[in-house]
Design an enzyme around this catalytic site. Structure first.
Site, PDB file in Angstrom:
ATOM      1  CG  HIS A 150      -2.028  -1.038   1.118  1.00  0.00           C
ATOM      2  ND1 HIS A 150      -2.546  -1.498  -0.068  1.00  0.00           N
ATOM      3  CD2 HIS A 150      -2.684  -1.728   2.110  1.00  0.00           C
ATOM      4  CE1 HIS A 150      -3.478  -2.420   0.188  1.00  0.00           C
ATOM      5  NE2 HIS A 150      -3.565  -2.576   1.487  1.00  0.00           N
ATOM      6  CG  HIS A 221      -7.652  -0.765   2.625  1.00  0.00           C
ATOM      7  ND1 HIS A 221      -8.296  -1.488   3.610  1.00  0.00           N
ATOM      8  CD2 HIS A 221      -6.640  -1.548   2.205  1.00  0.00           C
ATOM      9  CE1 HIS A 221      -7.694  -2.650   3.781  1.00  0.00           C
ATOM     10  NE2 HIS A 221      -6.677  -2.713   2.927  1.00  0.00           N
ATOM     11  CD  GLU A 357      -8.056  -3.625  -0.301  1.00  0.00           C
ATOM     12  OE1 GLU A 357      -6.900  -3.230  -0.581  1.00  0.00           O
ATOM     13  OE2 GLU A 357      -8.280  -4.638   0.400  1.00  0.00           O
TER      14      GLU A 357
END
Length: 393
Positions: A150, A221, A357
């Site tokens: 991420h 997210h 996601e």
């Protein structure tokens, strides 16, 4: 003159009546109107007080969007987070379906820093924290050993974005990511726009441009519990996905490079099944992910067709997901352990939230057979994802 007016009403009045009927019919297809007041909604949503902070020399704030149905959503410019979404359940009771915290410190100190965040520069994992682009190797911070997750040590989830609240229902966040920030090449200008629409959807539009060839994979997210934050497990939520294939992973959750049919496996959600119905099967992939934590390869679709539908077993709240992205990461809350205190004193107990996601596939920069995540100068990265809330009749 009287004849003209009589003719006018003879034509217009029936049209108006038909239009009102059509509007009433359309209202029946979404969540029932809530009888909650703004003060009741504010008691459900986080207070602005906890979001008036200074982070990295920039002020953070809480922002609220609302529509005429009584639905409200809260955001902060710290990480361009979606904090909370209050929608009516099958009884018209306003229910917060997004897991979040009371204040900025909750997001900063969380053992999982991604609740509701905008993720970038690259959502999901990049194997061993490096990739090669135009013959040059780029090394990233390894924050999820042995991989980068991420965006790295300080991804887009942990920076303060510039903000413009366009209307009561639209807000835009912008961020300038400098060349080599977190190891990624190119000065990247990013814009994320959230719109709360009349049909109780959160529409997220992403845009980005660069001055040097780079990789980009943006997503949101949010962790959802359609029975409401703090209501218990999500294992009895029903899931359906338009995905005949998925990408298996190794023990570090990096795709093996294969695209595998879901038929005959616990990953087959082409027909509705509860999250928990097969999650404990003796399947190697479920062991690798400690549950579902996999990228699903979406069937051919467009933004008008939902690619996933999730229904809360107690609330009757239905979430439909629309996207232009080729993949969907389905995560079943496997690492939630009750160690974070959420909004209104609730805790993030084991599998009390799920994430979906929308994305390009994990580790795409190292796997050329996957859809490309490269962005070149002169190009504009654009993609839309919609989370639509309604009630099952």
């Amino acid at each position: 003159m009287k004849t003209i007016f009589n003719n006018y009403f003879a034509i217009v009045l029936p049209v108006c009546i038909l239009s009102l009927a059509a509007c009433n019919q359309a209202a029946k297809t979404t969540a029932p109107a809530s009888n909650m007041t703004d003060s009741t909604t504010q008691a459900i949503l986080p207070s602005s007080k906890g979001f008036e902070k200074t982070v990295d020399g920039k002020r953070t704030h809480l922002y609220t969007l609302k529509n005429k149905n009584g639905v409200q959503a809260a955001f902060t410019n710290y990480g361009a987070h979606l904090l909370s979404v209050a929608v009516p359940d099958k009884n018209g009771k306003l229910t917060d379906v997004v897991l979040g915290f009371d204040d900025i410190d909750g997001y900063k100190k969380s053992l999982s820093a991604y609740y509701g965040a905008t993720i970038g520069r690259y959502g999901n994992r990049i194997a061993k924290g490096h990739f090669v682009l135009d013959g040059r190797r780029y090394d990233l911070f390894i924050n999820n050993k042995p991989n980068t997750l991420h965006g790295g040590e300080k991804g887009f989830n942990a920076v303060v974005w510039d903000t413009k609240q366009v209307t009561d229902s639209v807000i835009t966040f912008t961020y300038f990511s400098k060349d080599m920030e977190e190891g990624y090449p190119g000065n990247l200008n990013v814009k994320v726009t959230y719109e709360l629409t009349a049909d109780n959807s959160i529409e997220i539009s992403y845009e980005a441009t660069t001055d040097k060839t780079t990789v980009v994979n943006l997503t949101n997210h949010s962790y959802f519990n359609l029975n409401g934050i703090g209501s218990g497990t999500v294992l009895d939520h029903s899931v359906e996905m338009k995905a005949a294939n998925y990408t298996p992973v190794d023990t570090t959750l990096i795709p093996t490079g294969k695209i595998t049919p879901v038929a005959g496996t616990p990953f087959d959600f082409t027909k509705p099944a509860t999250i928990g119905s097969r999650i404990n099967n003796a399947d190697e992939q479920l062991k690798n992910g400690k549950g579902y934590d996999h990228n699903f390869v979406l069937d051919k679709h467009d933004i008008t067709t939902p690619i996933a539908t999730v229904i809360g077993d107690k609330s009757g709240i239905e979430l439909q997901i629309f996207t232009e992205e080729p993949g969907l990461q389905f995560y079943s809350g496997n690492f939630m352990g009750g160690k974070n205190t959420l909004l209104n004193g609730k805790t993030d107990d084991y599998r009390t939230g799920f994430a979906m996601e929308t994305q390009h596939y994990p580790d795409s920069p190292n796997q050329p057979q996957f859809p490309s995540t490269q962005l070149k100068p002169g190009e504009t990265y654009k993609t839309i994802t919609i989370y639509k809330f309604s009630v099952v009749k």
